[in-house]
Design a protein around this motif. Structure first.
Motif, short mmCIF file in Angstrom:
data_model
loop_
_atom_site.label_atom_id
_atom_site.label_comp_id
_atom_site.label_asym_id
_atom_site.label_seq_id
_atom_site.Cartn_x
_atom_site.Cartn_y
_atom_site.Cartn_z
N GLU A 91 26.53 40.91 13.33
CA GLU A 91 27.92 41.09 12.91
C GLU A 91 27.98 41.55 11.46
O GLU A 91 28.77 42.43 11.10
CB GLU A 91 28.70 39.80 13.07
CG GLU A 91 30.18 39.93 12.67
CD GLU A 91 30.97 38.65 12.85
OE1 GLU A 91 32.12 38.64 12.41
OE2 GLU A 91 30.42 37.69 13.43
N LEU A 92 27.12 40.98 10.60
CA LEU A 92 27.11 41.36 9.19
C LEU A 92 26.76 42.84 9.03
O LEU A 92 27.45 43.58 8.32
CB LEU A 92 26.11 40.50 8.42
CG LEU A 92 25.89 40.89 6.95
CD1 LEU A 92 27.20 40.76 6.16
CD2 LEU A 92 24.81 40.03 6.32
N ILE A 93 25.71 43.27 9.70
CA ILE A 93 25.29 44.66 9.59
C ILE A 93 26.36 45.59 10.14
O ILE A 93 26.61 46.68 9.60
CB ILE A 93 23.94 44.88 10.31
CG1 ILE A 93 22.83 44.15 9.56
CG2 ILE A 93 23.62 46.36 10.42
CD1 ILE A 93 22.65 44.61 8.12
N SER A 94 27.05 45.15 11.20
CA SER A 94 28.12 45.96 11.76
C SER A 94 29.22 46.17 10.73
O SER A 94 29.74 47.28 10.57
CB SER A 94 28.69 45.29 13.02
OG SER A 94 29.82 46.00 13.49
N ARG A 95 29.58 45.11 10.00
CA ARG A 95 30.64 45.23 9.01
C ARG A 95 30.18 46.06 7.80
O ARG A 95 30.96 46.82 7.23
CB ARG A 95 31.11 43.84 8.56
CG ARG A 95 31.63 43.00 9.71
CD ARG A 95 32.33 41.75 9.26
NE ARG A 95 33.65 42.05 8.73
CZ ARG A 95 34.55 41.12 8.44
NH1 ARG A 95 34.28 39.85 8.63
NH2 ARG A 95 35.72 41.46 7.94
N ILE A 96 28.94 45.91 7.43
CA ILE A 96 28.41 46.73 6.33
C ILE A 96 28.40 48.21 6.72
O ILE A 96 28.78 49.08 5.93
CB ILE A 96 26.99 46.25 5.95
CG1 ILE A 96 27.08 44.88 5.24
CG2 ILE A 96 26.30 47.27 5.05
CD1 ILE A 96 25.74 44.25 4.96
N ASP A 97 28.00 48.48 7.96
CA ASP A 97 27.99 49.87 8.42
C ASP A 97 29.39 50.44 8.46
O ASP A 97 29.63 51.62 8.13
CB ASP A 97 27.33 49.98 9.81
CG ASP A 97 25.82 49.81 9.74
OD1 ASP A 97 25.25 49.94 8.64
OD2 ASP A 97 25.21 49.53 10.80
N SER A 98 30.35 49.61 8.86
CA SER A 98 31.75 50.07 8.90
C SER A 98 32.24 50.39 7.49
O SER A 98 32.90 51.40 7.26
CB SER A 98 32.64 49.01 9.53
OG SER A 98 32.30 48.82 10.89
N ALA A 99 31.91 49.51 6.53
CA ALA A 99 32.33 49.74 5.15
C ALA A 99 31.65 50.98 4.58
O ALA A 99 32.25 51.74 3.81
CB ALA A 99 32.01 48.52 4.28
N ARG A 100 30.41 51.21 4.98
CA ARG A 100 29.67 52.36 4.48
C ARG A 100 30.32 53.68 4.91
O ARG A 100 30.23 54.70 4.23
CB ARG A 100 28.24 52.28 5.00
CG ARG A 100 27.30 53.35 4.46
CD ARG A 100 25.92 53.15 5.05
NE ARG A 100 24.98 54.16 4.57
CZ ARG A 100 23.75 54.29 5.01
NH1 ARG A 100 23.29 53.45 5.94
NH2 ARG A 100 22.96 55.23 4.53
N SER A 101 30.98 53.61 6.06
CA SER A 101 31.60 54.82 6.59
C SER A 101 32.96 55.11 5.96
O SER A 101 33.61 56.09 6.31
CB SER A 101 31.76 54.72 8.11
OG SER A 101 32.73 53.73 8.44
N ALA A 138 44.53 42.68 1.87
CA ALA A 138 43.45 42.08 2.67
C ALA A 138 42.51 43.15 3.20
O ALA A 138 41.28 42.97 3.21
CB ALA A 138 44.04 41.26 3.81
N THR A 139 43.06 44.27 3.66
CA THR A 139 42.23 45.37 4.16
C THR A 139 41.34 45.93 3.06
O THR A 139 40.14 46.17 3.27
CB THR A 139 43.12 46.49 4.73
OG1 THR A 139 43.91 45.97 5.79
CG2 THR A 139 42.28 47.64 5.26
N LEU A 140 41.90 46.13 1.88
CA LEU A 140 41.12 46.67 0.76
C LEU A 140 40.05 45.69 0.29
O LEU A 140 38.91 46.08 0.00
CB LEU A 140 42.06 47.02 -0.39
CG LEU A 140 42.85 48.31 -0.22
CD1 LEU A 140 44.00 48.38 -1.23
CD2 LEU A 140 41.95 49.52 -0.39
N GLU A 141 40.42 44.41 0.20
CA GLU A 141 39.44 43.41 -0.21
C GLU A 141 38.28 43.33 0.79
O GLU A 141 37.11 43.20 0.40
CB GLU A 141 40.10 42.04 -0.33
CG GLU A 141 40.94 41.85 -1.57
CD GLU A 141 41.38 40.42 -1.75
OE1 GLU A 141 40.60 39.63 -2.33
OE2 GLU A 141 42.48 40.07 -1.29
N ASP A 142 38.60 43.42 2.08
CA ASP A 142 37.57 43.36 3.11
C ASP A 142 36.64 44.57 2.99
O ASP A 142 35.42 44.45 3.09
CB ASP A 142 38.23 43.33 4.49
CG ASP A 142 37.33 42.69 5.54
OD1 ASP A 142 36.81 41.59 5.29
OD2 ASP A 142 37.13 43.30 6.60
N ALA A 143 37.23 45.75 2.77
CA ALA A 143 36.42 46.96 2.64
C ALA A 143 35.49 46.85 1.44
O ALA A 143 34.32 47.26 1.50
CB ALA A 143 37.32 48.18 2.50
#
Length: 377
Positions: A91-101, A138-143
């Motif tokens: 899950e962590l890598i999935s969120r990191i990959d999403s942020a990377r995009s 919240a969206t920006l902080e998460d990104a």
């Protein structure tokens, strides 16, 4: 469940009947089902006397109607995120990959959304935007949380800095003082992450107004001067002028007339010529000669200077009709200037106009100022 509904309603100078009217109006505009007027009378009374819990259905209406968060309405913090699963690497890598995009196009979308919220706020007030602003932050902080490398983090941090500073000013206007302070701290951290001195200076200077409103004008002057130091030589001329004008106003409130006039002169000296108000390097800054005339009049009115009226009426003649909340403040300034000359009839007329505009935008801050002025009649 205990709530602060009565306290929040009183801060807006609303009767229970006015609150019920606003609930019904909001429900009609958004095609929501609510109880009858008679039922709402019972609900509001029971909510305020802790005899009935406010359901999430009505909380979703009360937040934008009153311009408050759940924390301010119920005295509770947002629910904590569930603990991460043991392991949890996928899950962590999935969120990191999403942020990377997150591309520059996506960052522009974030900034466009901030701009839309700024425009609506300027014309209609911040109260109805509380949920949208909370979600946007919240969206920006998460990104930003899951962005790893600087080339991804900095653009997101810059977008967050601008959004958080806007959210803070909206919270201050709506009476959410602690929320405003926390958002300014978030905006400053984001500006530092983005390595953007202009955004850091702006957030720091606006935060000084929280100190002033809390009864610490001398400390507010120190903070706005610190903002000027933080910006250094990397600020645009328009932002420099804005910071000097803010310093002048805060010096006037702190009883420092000579410092106030020096700061006004500095603002006038560095402000670019022409009618253009918006700073292309700092989209939250609007300042031209007309705006500065209003600021000069405000500061001089606070000092009881007879020259205030001329500047203020010039500003009123040139006021942009889309700056509805700012016009409420301008009317307060005019009332104050007339009171200093014992011209009570003219002062009362401007107070009435200021109150109407404050009610239109839901500005708790300007309503309080009108009430303070009314006590001097």
């Amino acid at each position: 469940m205990l709530n602060r509904l009565r306290e929040v309603r009183n801060a807006r100078e609303w009767s229970q009947a006015r609150l019920i009217h606003e609930i019904e109006k909001y429900a009609r505009q958004h095609t929501l089902d609510v109880g009858s007027t008679a039922s709402l009378r019972v609900y509001v009374s029971e909510w305020e006397n802790a005899k009935r819990s406010i359901s999430e259905r009505y909380a979703q209406i009360l937040r934008p109607v009153l311009g408050v968060t759940d924390e301010e309405l119920f005295g509770r913090h947002a629910p904590a995120a569930p603990p991460p699963a043991v392991g949890g690497y996928d899950e962590l890598i999935s969120r990191i990959d999403s942020a990377r995009s997150v591309s520059l196009t996506m960052v522009k979308t974030f900034m466009d959304q901030t701009e839309l919220l700024r425009t609506v706020d300027r014309q209609m007030g911040a109260a109805s935007l509380v949920d949208q602003m909370t979600g946007h932050l919240a969206t920006l902080e998460d990104a930003l949380t899951f962005a790893v490398l600087p080339e991804t983090r900095r653009p997101v941090a810059l977008a967050l800095a601008g959004a958080a500073t806007l959210a803070a000013w909206q919270a201050l206007d709506a009476g959410g003082v602690e929320r405003a302070w926390r958002h300014y701290e978030l905006g400053k951290r984001a500006a530092q992450e983005a390595d953007e001195p202009m955004y850091l200076a702006h957030a720091t200077a606006e935060q000084a107004y929280v100190l002033n409103d809390a009864g610490r004008p001398e400390m507010a002057v120190q903070l706005v001067r610190e903002a000027q130091r933080l910006g250094g030589d990397q600020m645009s001329p328009r932002l420099q002028a804005w910071l000097y004008a803010a310093e002048a106003e805060l010096c006037a409130k702190a009883g420092m007339p000579d410092d106030c006039r020096r700061a006004l002169d500095r603002a006038d000296a560095v402000l670019p010529t022409g009618s253009e108000a918006r700073d292309p390097d700092m989209l939250s800054i609007f300042l031209n000669r007309g705006h500065l005339a209003r600021w000069r009049g405000n500061a001089l009115a606070l000092l009881g200077d007879d020259d205030a009226l001329g500047s203020l009426y010039t500003a009123l003649d040139e006021a942009d009709p889309t700056f509805v909340r700012a016009t409420s403040g301008l009317r307060c300034d005019l009332a104050q200037a007339h009171l200093a000359r014992d011209e009570h009839a003219q002062a009362q007329e401007h107070m009435q106009q200021a109150r109407l505009l404050a009610n239109r935008t839901g500005s708790v801050r300007y309503r309080r100022r009108v009430e303070q002025l009314m006590q001097r009649l």
